[in-house]
Design a protein around this motif. Structure first.
Motif, PDB file in Angstrom:
ATOM      1  N   ALA A  88       0.845  -1.166  -0.230  1.00  0.00           N
ATOM      2  CA  ALA A  88      -0.041   0.068  -0.029  1.00  0.00           C
ATOM      3  C   ALA A  88       0.894   1.279   0.024  1.00  0.00           C
ATOM      4  O   ALA A  88       0.432   2.328   0.527  1.00  0.00           O
ATOM      5  CB  ALA A  88      -1.074   0.162   1.341  1.00  0.00           C
ATOM      6  N   GLY A  89       2.023   1.059  -0.405  1.00  0.00           N
ATOM      7  CA  GLY A  89       2.955   2.256  -0.525  1.00  0.00           C
ATOM      8  C   GLY A  89       3.606   2.544   0.878  1.00  0.00           C
ATOM      9  O   GLY A  89       4.465   3.703   0.670  1.00  0.00           O
ATOM     10  N   ASN A  90       3.513   1.946   1.853  1.00  0.00           N
ATOM     11  CA  ASN A  90       4.208   2.234   2.951  1.00  0.00           C
ATOM     12  C   ASN A  90       5.749   1.996   2.737  1.00  0.00           C
ATOM     13  O   ASN A  90       5.980   0.739   2.667  1.00  0.00           O
ATOM     14  CB  ASN A  90       3.490   1.268   3.995  1.00  0.00           C
ATOM     15  CG  ASN A  90       4.318   1.396   5.792  1.00  0.00           C
ATOM     16  OD1 ASN A  90       5.305   1.458   5.634  1.00  0.00           O
ATOM     17  ND2 ASN A  90       3.434   1.969   6.470  1.00  0.00           N
ATOM     18  N   PRO A  91       6.490   3.027   2.947  1.00  0.00           N
ATOM     19  CA  PRO A  91       7.962   2.660   2.854  1.00  0.00           C
ATOM     20  C   PRO A  91       8.435   1.408   3.374  1.00  0.00           C
ATOM     21  O   PRO A  91       9.625   0.849   3.135  1.00  0.00           O
ATOM     22  CB  PRO A  91       8.563   3.802   3.059  1.00  0.00           C
ATOM     23  CG  PRO A  91       7.473   5.086   3.022  1.00  0.00           C
ATOM     24  CD  PRO A  91       6.478   4.143   3.302  1.00  0.00           C
ATOM     25  N   PHE A  92       8.235   1.347   4.864  1.00  0.00           N
ATOM     26  CA  PHE A  92       8.781   0.385   5.739  1.00  0.00           C
ATOM     27  C   PHE A  92       8.535  -0.725   5.262  1.00  0.00           C
ATOM     28  O   PHE A  92       9.171  -1.951   4.940  1.00  0.00           O
ATOM     29  CB  PHE A  92       8.517   0.634   7.148  1.00  0.00           C
ATOM     30  CG  PHE A  92       8.789  -0.395   8.171  1.00  0.00           C
ATOM     31  CD1 PHE A  92      10.140  -0.577   8.400  1.00  0.00           C
ATOM     32  CD2 PHE A  92       7.885  -1.437   8.420  1.00  0.00           C
ATOM     33  CE1 PHE A  92      10.649  -1.738   9.479  1.00  0.00           C
ATOM     34  CE2 PHE A  92       8.253  -2.702   9.239  1.00  0.00           C
ATOM     35  CZ  PHE A  92       9.589  -2.490   9.860  1.00  0.00           C
ATOM     36  N   PHE A  93       7.086  -1.125   4.773  1.00  0.00           N
ATOM     37  CA  PHE A  93       6.615  -2.432   4.189  1.00  0.00           C
ATOM     38  C   PHE A  93       7.197  -2.857   3.025  1.00  0.00           C
ATOM     39  O   PHE A  93       7.556  -3.877   2.432  1.00  0.00           O
ATOM     40  CB  PHE A  93       4.942  -2.449   4.222  1.00  0.00           C
ATOM     41  CG  PHE A  93       4.428  -2.352   5.547  1.00  0.00           C
ATOM     42  CD1 PHE A  93       5.010  -2.756   6.575  1.00  0.00           C
ATOM     43  CD2 PHE A  93       3.076  -1.736   5.460  1.00  0.00           C
ATOM     44  CE1 PHE A  93       4.245  -2.804   7.895  1.00  0.00           C
ATOM     45  CE2 PHE A  93       2.638  -1.851   6.736  1.00  0.00           C
ATOM     46  CZ  PHE A  93       3.258  -1.927   8.059  1.00  0.00           C
ATOM     47  N   VAL A  94       7.467  -1.643   2.169  1.00  0.00           N
ATOM     48  CA  VAL A  94       8.063  -2.089   0.739  1.00  0.00           C
ATOM     49  C   VAL A  94       9.378  -2.413   0.982  1.00  0.00           C
ATOM     50  O   VAL A  94       9.903  -3.578   0.544  1.00  0.00           O
ATOM     51  CB  VAL A  94       8.351  -0.650  -0.059  1.00  0.00           C
ATOM     52  CG1 VAL A  94       9.177  -0.645  -1.270  1.00  0.00           C
ATOM     53  CG2 VAL A  94       6.860  -0.256  -0.487  1.00  0.00           C
ATOM     54  N   GLY A  95      10.374  -2.115   1.959  1.00  0.00           N
ATOM     55  CA  GLY A  95      11.575  -2.438   2.443  1.00  0.00           C
ATOM     56  C   GLY A  95      11.528  -4.149   2.845  1.00  0.00           C
ATOM     57  O   GLY A  95      12.523  -4.904   2.472  1.00  0.00           O
ATOM     58  N   GLU A  96      10.619  -4.113   3.747  1.00  0.00           N
ATOM     59  CA  GLU A  96      10.500  -5.488   4.380  1.00  0.00           C
ATOM     60  C   GLU A  96      10.157  -6.508   3.498  1.00  0.00           C
ATOM     61  O   GLU A  96      10.671  -7.508   3.517  1.00  0.00           O
ATOM     62  CB  GLU A  96       9.461  -5.546   5.410  1.00  0.00           C
ATOM     63  CG  GLU A  96      10.013  -4.615   6.758  1.00  0.00           C
ATOM     64  CD  GLU A  96      11.271  -5.244   7.374  1.00  0.00           C
ATOM     65  OE1 GLU A  96      11.076  -6.497   8.008  1.00  0.00           O
ATOM     66  OE2 GLU A  96      12.202  -4.517   7.387  1.00  0.00           O
ATOM     67  N   PHE A  97       8.979  -6.255   2.456  1.00  0.00           N
ATOM     68  CA  PHE A  97       8.749  -7.127   1.361  1.00  0.00           C
ATOM     69  C   PHE A  97       9.891  -7.635   0.607  1.00  0.00           C
ATOM     70  O   PHE A  97      10.046  -8.596   0.240  1.00  0.00           O
ATOM     71  CB  PHE A  97       7.467  -6.701   0.687  1.00  0.00           C
ATOM     72  CG  PHE A  97       6.826  -7.760  -0.133  1.00  0.00           C
ATOM     73  CD1 PHE A  97       6.601  -9.097   0.225  1.00  0.00           C
ATOM     74  CD2 PHE A  97       6.774  -7.121  -1.427  1.00  0.00           C
ATOM     75  CE1 PHE A  97       5.890  -9.668  -0.784  1.00  0.00           C
ATOM     76  CE2 PHE A  97       6.192  -7.999  -2.427  1.00  0.00           C
ATOM     77  CZ  PHE A  97       5.898  -9.210  -2.274  1.00  0.00           C
ATOM     78  N   LEU A  98      10.556  -6.484   0.287  1.00  0.00           N
ATOM     79  CA  LEU A  98      11.929  -6.976  -0.909  1.00  0.00           C
ATOM     80  C   LEU A  98      12.839  -7.620  -0.043  1.00  0.00           C
ATOM     81  O   LEU A  98      13.466  -8.556  -0.592  1.00  0.00           O
ATOM     82  CB  LEU A  98      12.264  -5.344  -1.261  1.00  0.00           C
ATOM     83  CG  LEU A  98      11.379  -4.639  -2.334  1.00  0.00           C
ATOM     84  CD1 LEU A  98      12.286  -3.394  -2.430  1.00  0.00           C
ATOM     85  CD2 LEU A  98      11.076  -5.496  -3.524  1.00  0.00           C
ATOM     86  N   HIS A  99      13.046  -7.324   1.220  1.00  0.00           N
ATOM     87  CA  HIS A  99      13.940  -8.238   1.902  1.00  0.00           C
ATOM     88  C   HIS A  99      13.680  -9.500   2.029  1.00  0.00           C
ATOM     89  O   HIS A  99      14.276 -10.502   1.725  1.00  0.00           O
ATOM     90  CB  HIS A  99      14.091  -7.741   3.337  1.00  0.00           C
ATOM     91  CG  HIS A  99      15.262  -6.563   3.552  1.00  0.00           C
ATOM     92  ND1 HIS A  99      16.635  -6.448   3.132  1.00  0.00           N
ATOM     93  CD2 HIS A  99      14.874  -5.225   3.993  1.00  0.00           C
ATOM     94  CE1 HIS A  99      16.992  -5.361   3.237  1.00  0.00           C
ATOM     95  NE2 HIS A  99      16.423  -4.619   3.688  1.00  0.00           N
ATOM     96  N   ALA A 100      12.238  -9.708   2.253  1.00  0.00           N
ATOM     97  CA  ALA A 100      11.723 -11.297   2.440  1.00  0.00           C
ATOM     98  C   ALA A 100      11.788 -11.976   0.927  1.00  0.00           C
ATOM     99  O   ALA A 100      12.039 -13.080   1.171  1.00  0.00           O
ATOM    100  CB  ALA A 100      10.132 -11.101   2.795  1.00  0.00           C
ATOM    101  N   LEU A 101      11.681 -11.088   0.003  1.00  0.00           N
ATOM    102  CA  LEU A 101      11.708 -11.527  -1.323  1.00  0.00           C
ATOM    103  C   LEU A 101      13.158 -12.244  -1.814  1.00  0.00           C
ATOM    104  O   LEU A 101      13.509 -13.293  -2.311  1.00  0.00           O
ATOM    105  CB  LEU A 101      11.132 -10.691  -2.480  1.00  0.00           C
ATOM    106  CG  LEU A 101       9.708 -10.648  -2.547  1.00  0.00           C
ATOM    107  CD1 LEU A 101       9.297  -9.434  -3.424  1.00  0.00           C
ATOM    108  CD2 LEU A 101       9.101 -11.852  -2.675  1.00  0.00           C
TER     109      LEU A 101
END
Length: 250
Positions: free
Chosen positions: A219-232
């Motif tokens: 949903a465009g949340n910068p923290f979630f963007v970073g965490e999701f990319l780390h998880a991937l």
């Protein structure tokens, strides 16, 4: 991240930076965020050469006067600089509050000078306790703080019209020479495309589908963007193509 960039620029131009963060579950400990910021300033001074520390010692001793023990009790680093101080007489609650506000303002004025302005970053102010808010609001009328920059970080969705922080921000804004409010909205999909293109060394058009998926998940949340990319990345979603010398993904 935004304040960190500002802080680097501020210190590069000769300023000082003190930062403190309030805790959602630390309301029973008054002044928690302010004490963190003040301790950070003192720790940096203790790392300075003795000649510089002697100048700071003289300035703090002069500024705090007979009330040094009020801060020594909460700031062990201060006592290492100015030494033990005599006990302070008790006062009525309202008088004691005003006295403390004056002492803290004089403390900050030592670090907020024309030669070295002070940027005080206080984060998560939506969780600040009432005494902290009253103390911060008192900076608006305290003398000697012309070279203090206050950066107040808070979650606007948790600070409604009746929240006490509103009155504090209004008082500080009215007293400030320059006052600015920055609302950090969620990242747009185009922002995430640029982030992914920079991170993966790819063309913007190559990451559009991935950016759309990341934007939908976060949903465009910068923290979630970073965490999701780390998880991937941890799952092996990204791999480096040695032949193409570029990152690739499925």
């Amino acid at each position: 991240s935004l304040v960190g960039e500002v802080a680097r620029s501020f210190t590069a131009n000769g300023g000082r930076v003190g930062s403190g963060k309030f805790d959602q579950f630390g309301s029973e400990r008054p002044y928690l965020g302010l004490l963190k910021a003040m301790r950070g300033l003192l720790k940096r001074e203790l790392a300075e050469p003795q000649e510089r520390l002697a100048v700071t010692r003289a300035a703090l001793t002069n500024a705090l006067g007979i009330h040094g023990q009020l801060l020594n009790a909460a700031l062990p680093e201060l006592e290492l600089i100015i030494g033990p101080q005599p006990a302070v007489e008790d006062a009525a609650p309202r008088d004691a509050q005003r006295r403390l506000q004056g002492v803290v303002a004089r403390f900050l004025a030592v670090f907020a000078t024309p030669e070295q302005p002070l940027m005080l970053f206080l984060d998560d102010l939506q969780w600040a306790d009432t005494p902290s808010m009253q103390l911060i609001e008192s900076f608006a009328t305290a003398p000697g703080l012309d070279h203090l920059v206050i950066v107040a970080g808070y979650r606007s969705n948790e600070v409604g019209p009746g929240h006490p922080l509103r009155a504090v921000l209004q008082a500080l804004g009215a007293a400030a020479t320059v006052n600015a409010a920055i609302d950090l909205a969620p990242l747009e999909r185009s922002d995430i495309e640029q982030l992914l293109a920079d991170t993966l060394h790819a063309q913007s058009g190559d990451v559009q589908a991935l950016a759309a998926h990341v934007h939908g998940v976060s949903a465009g949340n910068p923290f979630f963007v970073g965490e999701f990319l780390h998880a991937l990345h941890e799952r092996g979603f990204f791999h480096y193509d040695e032949q193409r010398r570029a990152w690739a993904w499925d």
